[in-house]
Design a protein around this motif. Structure first.
Motif, PDB file in Angstrom:
ATOM      1  N   GLU A   6       0.511  -0.706  -0.380  1.00 46.72           N
ATOM      2  CA  GLU A   6      -0.266  -0.227   0.263  1.00 46.72           C
ATOM      3  C   GLU A   6       0.610   1.153  -0.247  1.00 46.72           C
ATOM      4  O   GLU A   6       1.857   1.447   0.391  1.00 46.72           O
ATOM      5  CB  GLU A   6      -0.782  -0.155   0.929  1.00 46.72           C
ATOM      6  N   GLU A   7      -0.307   2.050  -0.511  1.00 47.42           N
ATOM      7  CA  GLU A   7       0.767   3.371   0.258  1.00 47.42           C
ATOM      8  C   GLU A   7       1.765   3.955   1.433  1.00 47.42           C
ATOM      9  O   GLU A   7       1.335   3.135   2.292  1.00 47.42           O
ATOM     10  CB  GLU A   7      -0.103   4.928  -0.063  1.00 47.42           C
ATOM     11  N   ASP A   8       2.945   4.473   1.237  1.00 49.96           N
ATOM     12  CA  ASP A   8       3.881   4.751   2.584  1.00 49.96           C
ATOM     13  C   ASP A   8       3.366   4.852   3.787  1.00 49.96           C
ATOM     14  O   ASP A   8       3.653   4.276   4.534  1.00 49.96           O
ATOM     15  CB  ASP A   8       5.057   5.316   2.136  1.00 49.96           C
ATOM     16  N   CYS A   9       2.191   6.136   3.546  1.00 49.11           N
ATOM     17  CA  CYS A   9       1.923   6.618   4.443  1.00 49.11           C
ATOM     18  C   CYS A   9       0.897   5.933   5.732  1.00 49.11           C
ATOM     19  O   CYS A   9       0.051   6.573   6.587  1.00 49.11           O
ATOM     20  CB  CYS A   9       1.189   7.779   4.385  1.00 49.11           C
ATOM     21  N   LEU A  10       0.414   4.483   4.626  1.00 48.60           N
ATOM     22  CA  LEU A  10      -0.716   3.476   5.081  1.00 48.60           C
ATOM     23  C   LEU A  10       0.342   2.397   5.295  1.00 48.60           C
ATOM     24  O   LEU A  10      -0.030   1.874   6.633  1.00 48.60           O
ATOM     25  CB  LEU A  10      -1.408   3.172   4.245  1.00 48.60           C
ATOM     26  N   ARG A  11       1.358   2.069   4.848  1.00 50.68           N
ATOM     27  CA  ARG A  11       2.502   0.776   5.365  1.00 50.68           C
ATOM     28  C   ARG A  11       3.354   1.449   6.436  1.00 50.68           C
ATOM     29  O   ARG A  11       3.144  -0.077   6.921  1.00 50.68           O
ATOM     30  CB  ARG A  11       3.221  -0.238   4.407  1.00 50.68           C
ATOM     31  N   GLY A  12       3.398   2.097   5.972  1.00 53.60           N
ATOM     32  CA  GLY A  12       4.847   2.437   7.550  1.00 53.60           C
ATOM     33  C   GLY A  12       5.748   1.535   7.594  1.00 53.60           C
ATOM     34  O   GLY A  12       6.578   0.661   6.535  1.00 53.60           O
ATOM     35  N   HIS A  13       6.206   0.974   8.542  1.00 50.24           N
ATOM     36  CA  HIS A  13       7.458  -0.268   8.820  1.00 50.24           C
ATOM     37  C   HIS A  13       6.421  -1.476   8.724  1.00 50.24           C
ATOM     38  O   HIS A  13       7.387  -2.108   8.511  1.00 50.24           O
ATOM     39  CB  HIS A  13       8.392   0.498   9.785  1.00 50.24           C
ATOM     40  N   ASN A  14       5.232  -1.542   9.502  1.00 50.88           N
ATOM     41  CA  ASN A  14       4.973  -2.513   9.733  1.00 50.88           C
ATOM     42  C   ASN A  14       3.947  -3.107   8.835  1.00 50.88           C
ATOM     43  O   ASN A  14       3.213  -3.967   9.562  1.00 50.88           O
ATOM     44  CB  ASN A  14       4.427  -2.622  11.439  1.00 50.88           C
ATOM     45  N   GLY A  15       3.127  -2.369   8.300  1.00 49.98           N
ATOM     46  CA  GLY A  15       2.490  -2.673   7.139  1.00 49.98           C
ATOM     47  C   GLY A  15       0.743  -2.178   7.468  1.00 49.98           C
ATOM     48  O   GLY A  15       0.912  -1.986   8.652  1.00 49.98           O
ATOM     49  N   SER A  16       0.525  -1.836   6.504  1.00 50.08           N
ATOM     50  CA  SER A  16      -1.298  -1.885   6.472  1.00 50.08           C
ATOM     51  C   SER A  16      -1.775  -3.185   7.248  1.00 50.08           C
ATOM     52  O   SER A  16      -1.869  -4.328   6.098  1.00 50.08           O
ATOM     53  CB  SER A  16      -1.928  -1.454   5.418  1.00 50.08           C
ATOM     54  N   GLY A  17      -2.619  -2.913   7.993  1.00 52.09           N
ATOM     55  CA  GLY A  17      -3.126  -4.128   8.326  1.00 52.09           C
ATOM     56  C   GLY A  17      -4.850  -4.726   7.576  1.00 52.09           C
ATOM     57  O   GLY A  17      -5.927  -4.248   8.165  1.00 52.09           O
ATOM     58  N   THR A  18      -4.965  -5.097   6.488  1.00 49.47           N
ATOM     59  CA  THR A  18      -5.566  -5.535   5.710  1.00 49.47           C
ATOM     60  C   THR A  18      -6.691  -6.313   5.434  1.00 49.47           C
ATOM     61  O   THR A  18      -6.006  -7.886   5.690  1.00 49.47           O
ATOM     62  CB  THR A  18      -4.853  -5.889   3.749  1.00 49.47           C
TER      63      THR A  18
END
Length: 324
Positions: A70-82
Motif C-alpha cells: 500500500e501507499e507509504d503513509c499506510l504501510r509504514g514500517h509494519n504494514g497496513s492491516g488489510t
C-alpha cells in the motif's frame, strides 16, 4: 479542517455506544431491501437473495495480513492491516483479484471473528485496519469495529473501496471511518458500464467522494509520516483513457481540494477478461510512459500538490522524475 495529527484519536473511539448501535441497527435493516451500495438492488439478503455483490447477509473474508504494497503513509514500517472481503459491488473485467471479487472465494466470518482479525493485525504492529471492498457488508463491518473498539482497538480505520457508494450510507459511517480511500476509476459512464459494470458511475462517485471529503477532510499525517485521517484518492491510469484520468484529476482539484492526496497508479495490467476477450482489446495492454507522463503533467497543471507517483515509470522518460 484544523486537526493536530499527533493528537488524533480514531473517530470510532469517540462515538457513543448508543450512536454506534443506532448506526448498526439502521444498516442491518437495509439487508432486507438492500441499498448498501450504488446498485440499490433492493433484494432481501436476509432471505438468501443476492444482488450485484453476489452476497447474502453473511460476510466472507478472502484473506487478512500485514500489507506492504500500500501507499507509504499506510504501510509504514509494519504494514497496513488489510482485511479483504470476498466479492465486490463492482465487476471490473480487469480485476487482478478476480478469484475473490468475482469468483467469491472466501470464508464466512462473523463480526466477532472480523473484530479478532483487526485486533490481531494491530497486535502485530500494523498502523491501521484497512478494509478492502467493505461496502456491501457495512452492517457487519460496523458491528466488528464496535466490538474491536470495546476490546481496545486504537488504530485508524481505512475504507478501501471502488467509489461506487451510496452517499446516504456513507453518512451513516461518519464518525467511524478515519481514512477514506476510493479508487476513482472512471469519468466516462460508457467505459464504467463496459469495463466495470457500474451504471451512472461518474455522477455517483463524485457525490460519494464529496461526502467522504466533507467528513474527514484532506489526508493528515503524524510526525512519522503515517496517515491518521482524511481522504486518499487513488486513480489507476488505463490504456487509451488519458482524458478519463484528466477529468478525474480536474474534479479532485476544483471540487475537493488542491491539497487532496492522490496516488496516480501506473501498474495496470490486463488481468481476467481484459486479457483474454477481444471485446476488451481497448484495455488489453499496459499503459505507456507517454500516457502516464500526460496524466501527471495534467495533475500538476490543475494544481494538485500532493501526488504519489510511480518513479519507475517516470524514470523511463529521460529523467522526467526530476522534472515532476
Amino acid at each position: 479542517m484544523s486537526v493536530d495529527p499527533s493528537a488524533e484519536t480514531p473517530n470510532y473511539r469517540q462515538l457513543s455506544a448508543v450512536e454506534f448501535d443506532d448506526r448498526i441497527a439502521d444498516l442491518r435493516e437495509r439487508y432486507a431491501d438492500c441499498d448498501l451500495c450504488a446498485y440499490d438492488c433492493g433484494v432481501d439478503r436476509t432471505a438468501g437473495q443476492i444482488g450485484a455483490c453476489q452476497s447474502d447477509d453473511t460476510a466472507h473474508i478472502a484473506s487478512y495480513f500485514a500489507h506492504f504494497g500500500e501507499e507509504d503513509c499506510l504501510r509504514g514500517h509494519n504494514g497496513s492491516g488489510t482485511i479483504f472481503f470476498a466479492r465486490c459491488n463492482m465487476k471490473c473485467v480487469f480485476c487482478q483479484n478476480f478469484e475473490s471479487s468475482h469468483d467469491a472465494q472466501g470464508e464466512p466470518a462473523t463480526p466477532v471473528e472480523i473484530a479478532e482479525m483487526a485486533l490481531e493485525l494491530e497486535a502485530n504492529g500494523c498502523h491501521n485496519v484497512n478494509l478492502v471492498s467493505p461496502t456491501h457488508h457495512s452492517p457487519r463491518v460496523l458491528e466488528a469495529i464496535k466490538l474491536a473498539s470495546e476490546r481496545g482497538l486504537e488504530v485508524p480505520i481505512v475504507w478501501n473501496c471502488g467509489g461506487y457508494e451510496s452517499p446516504e450510507i456513507l453518512e451513516r459511517l461518519e464518525g467511524i471511518v478515519d481514512i477514506y480511500m476510493p479508487d476513482v476509476k472512471w469519468s466516462e459512464d460508457g467505459a464504467a458500464a463496459m469495463y466495470s459494470k457500474a451504471p451512472n458511475y461518474w455522477e455517483t462517485v463524485q457525490e460519494s467522494v464529496r461526502e467522504m471529503h466533507r467528513q474527514v477532510g484532506d489526508l493528515r499525517l503524524d510526525d512519522t509520516g503515517i496517515a491518521t485521517g482524511g481522504l486518499l484518492v487513488r486513480h489507476l491510469v488505463m490504456p487509451n483513457h488519458v482524458e478519463n484520468a484528466e477529468r478525474i484529476l480536474e474534479f479532485v482539484a476544483e471540487e475537493l481540494s488542491e491539497e487532496t492526496f492522490v496516488n496516480v497508479m501506473a501498474q495496470y495490467q490486463p488481468y481476467y477478461k481484459a486479457k483474454t476477450e477481444e471485446r476488451y482489446a481497448d484495455i488489453g495492454r499496459p499503459i505507456t510512459p507517454e500516457e502516464y507522463e500526460a496524466v501527471i503533467a495534467y495533475a500538476c497543471e490543475v494544481g494538485l500538490e500532493r501526488l504519489s507517483l510511480d518513479a519507475s515509470m517516470l524514470e523511463r522518460r529521460s529523467g522526467l522524475l526530476g522534472y515532476f
